[in-house]
Design an enzyme around this catalytic site. Sequence first.
Site, PDB file in Angstrom:
ATOM      1  N   GLY A  12       0.367  -2.035  -7.373  1.00 14.30           N
ATOM      2  CA  GLY A  12       1.639  -1.690  -8.003  1.00 14.30           C
ATOM      3  C   GLY A  12       2.793  -2.496  -7.444  1.00 14.30           C
ATOM      4  O   GLY A  12       3.882  -1.980  -7.210  1.00 14.30           O
ATOM      5  N   ALA A  13       2.547  -3.799  -7.253  1.00 15.44           N
ATOM      6  CA  ALA A  13       3.538  -4.656  -6.584  1.00 15.44           C
ATOM      7  C   ALA A  13       4.542  -5.272  -7.540  1.00 15.44           C
ATOM      8  O   ALA A  13       5.389  -6.058  -7.119  1.00 15.44           O
ATOM      9  CB  ALA A  13       2.825  -5.769  -5.813  1.00 15.44           C
ATOM     10  N   SER A  14       4.478  -4.925  -8.811  1.00 16.04           N
ATOM     11  CA  SER A  14       5.322  -5.595  -9.802  1.00 16.04           C
ATOM     12  C   SER A  14       6.791  -5.225  -9.706  1.00 16.04           C
ATOM     13  O   SER A  14       7.663  -6.034 -10.031  1.00 16.04           O
ATOM     14  CB  SER A  14       4.826  -5.259 -11.217  1.00 16.04           C
ATOM     15  OG  SER A  14       3.497  -5.692 -11.386  1.00 16.04           O
ATOM     16  N   ASP A  63      -6.772  -3.199 -12.349  1.00 17.86           N
ATOM     17  CA  ASP A  63      -6.653  -1.789 -12.666  1.00 17.86           C
ATOM     18  C   ASP A  63      -7.319  -1.016 -11.534  1.00 17.86           C
ATOM     19  O   ASP A  63      -8.538  -1.134 -11.331  1.00 17.86           O
ATOM     20  CB  ASP A  63      -7.359  -1.503 -13.997  1.00 17.86           C
ATOM     21  CG  ASP A  63      -7.210  -0.065 -14.467  1.00 17.86           C
ATOM     22  OD1 ASP A  63      -6.852   0.800 -13.641  1.00 17.86           O
ATOM     23  OD2 ASP A  63      -7.439   0.193 -15.657  1.00 17.86           O
ATOM     24  N   VAL A  64      -6.544  -0.244 -10.784  1.00 13.80           N
ATOM     25  CA  VAL A  64      -7.088   0.422  -9.601  1.00 13.80           C
ATOM     26  C   VAL A  64      -8.121   1.484  -9.954  1.00 13.80           C
ATOM     27  O   VAL A  64      -8.836   1.983  -9.076  1.00 13.80           O
ATOM     28  CB  VAL A  64      -5.960   1.047  -8.749  1.00 13.80           C
ATOM     29  CG1 VAL A  64      -5.073  -0.030  -8.151  1.00 13.80           C
ATOM     30  CG2 VAL A  64      -5.143   2.053  -9.553  1.00 13.80           C
ATOM     31  N   ASN A  90       0.135   1.770  -3.584  1.00 10.35           N
ATOM     32  CA  ASN A  90       1.415   2.137  -4.173  1.00 10.35           C
ATOM     33  C   ASN A  90       1.334   2.413  -5.673  1.00 10.35           C
ATOM     34  O   ASN A  90       2.202   3.095  -6.221  1.00 10.35           O
ATOM     35  CB  ASN A  90       2.439   1.015  -3.920  1.00 10.35           C
ATOM     36  CG  ASN A  90       3.730   1.244  -4.665  1.00 10.35           C
ATOM     37  OD1 ASN A  90       4.516   2.130  -4.324  1.00 10.35           O
ATOM     38  ND2 ASN A  90       3.976   0.469  -5.707  1.00 10.35           N
ATOM     39  N   SER A 142       4.590  11.152  -1.915  1.00 12.89           N
ATOM     40  CA  SER A 142       5.909  11.532  -2.426  1.00 12.89           C
ATOM     41  C   SER A 142       6.283  12.885  -1.841  1.00 12.89           C
ATOM     42  O   SER A 142       5.404  13.703  -1.528  1.00 12.89           O
ATOM     43  CB  SER A 142       5.890  11.623  -3.949  1.00 12.89           C
ATOM     44  OG  SER A 142       7.082  12.216  -4.444  1.00 12.89           O
ATOM     45  N   TYR A 155       1.573  14.882 -11.307  1.00 13.51           N
ATOM     46  CA  TYR A 155       2.069  13.927 -10.318  1.00 13.51           C
ATOM     47  C   TYR A 155       2.096  14.553  -8.918  1.00 13.51           C
ATOM     48  O   TYR A 155       1.635  13.946  -7.944  1.00 13.51           O
ATOM     49  CB  TYR A 155       3.466  13.474 -10.718  1.00 13.51           C
ATOM     50  CG  TYR A 155       4.049  12.363  -9.872  1.00 13.51           C
ATOM     51  CD1 TYR A 155       3.590  11.056  -9.998  1.00 13.51           C
ATOM     52  CD2 TYR A 155       5.063  12.622  -8.952  1.00 13.51           C
ATOM     53  CE1 TYR A 155       4.124  10.033  -9.232  1.00 13.51           C
ATOM     54  CE2 TYR A 155       5.607  11.604  -8.186  1.00 13.51           C
ATOM     55  CZ  TYR A 155       5.133  10.316  -8.318  1.00 13.51           C
ATOM     56  OH  TYR A 155       5.660   9.305  -7.557  1.00 13.51           O
ATOM     57  N   LYS A 159      -0.108  13.364  -5.642  1.00  8.71           N
ATOM     58  CA  LYS A 159       0.522  12.937  -4.395  1.00  8.71           C
ATOM     59  C   LYS A 159       0.146  13.837  -3.223  1.00  8.71           C
ATOM     60  O   LYS A 159       0.072  13.382  -2.071  1.00  8.71           O
ATOM     61  CB  LYS A 159       2.039  12.883  -4.574  1.00  8.71           C
ATOM     62  CG  LYS A 159       2.494  11.791  -5.544  1.00  8.71           C
ATOM     63  CD  LYS A 159       2.038  10.406  -5.097  1.00  8.71           C
ATOM     64  CE  LYS A 159       2.592   9.296  -5.970  1.00  8.71           C
ATOM     65  NZ  LYS A 159       2.182   7.951  -5.506  1.00  8.71           N
ATOM     66  N   ILE A 188      14.343   7.880  -4.665  1.00  6.83           N
ATOM     67  CA  ILE A 188      14.545   6.450  -4.427  1.00  6.83           C
ATOM     68  C   ILE A 188      15.021   5.796  -5.724  1.00  6.83           C
ATOM     69  O   ILE A 188      14.486   6.081  -6.797  1.00  6.83           O
ATOM     70  CB  ILE A 188      13.245   5.768  -3.957  1.00  6.83           C
ATOM     71  CG1 ILE A 188      12.656   6.496  -2.735  1.00  6.83           C
ATOM     72  CG2 ILE A 188      13.489   4.297  -3.635  1.00  6.83           C
ATOM     73  CD1 ILE A 188      13.542   6.506  -1.506  1.00  6.83           C
TER      74      ILE A 188
END
Length: 247
Positions: A12-14, A63-64, A90, A142, A155, A159, A188
């Site tokens: 998820g580094a984008s 794709d993880v 991430n 999170s 979600y 997490k 964030i």
Amino acid sequence: MKLAGRVAIITGASKGIGRAVALAMASEGAGVIALGNTDVAGAEDVARRIVEGGGQALAMKADVRNADEIQAVLRAALERFGSVDILVNNAGITRDNFIFRMTEDEWLEVMDVNLKGAFLTTKIIGHQMFRQRAGRIINISSVVGLRGNPGQANYSSSKAGIIGLTKTAAREFAGRGVTVNAIAPGFIATQMTERLPEASKTALLSLVPLGRPGTPEEVARVAVFLASDDASYITGQVICVDGGMTM
């Protein structure tokens, strides 16, 4: 530099936190494999910025949820850099809805990306670290995994699951010199939170004693710390970066 000579795979580094972590680790000397799935162009932009700044980076689509694609990432990392020293889990999505309206697909999609994805990368890339007898795994959880949040049962559960995965992996990997920790960001300022209605942002800010959103860079600095020798005696921990939200 704190991470000189080390190699980091970041899912998820984008954009958002993942992007900030990739750039921060590169600035401390790490070679970076920036992974993206729905936004490969964003990962490529991160890698380009790192290379233009004199660092080493590779962008890949992955794709993880797909073990074969994660295996391909590991092979590419070893061919290009020779080792994998840091994994940052991430990648994550949201599909918000109240429980009684949430569909099974909304539940499963979030759990697959957020939790199954972290499990697969930990299993596959963590095994390489296990063999190396060294490594750092950093999972992005999170604060909602600690305190819950209306409309985010999927979600929040994913997490919270990340925290359980972190603590179990930390126990299993400790004997081989691999540490596993989690970061639990609060409110964030990212593209994800920017899409929230103003009323929701105001409500969230009211829960933050410091009175402002955090930045992706503030989360990234904690990730760099956990990946460095400064954190060599820390494992199985959850560090909240939340302006006091959960205290």
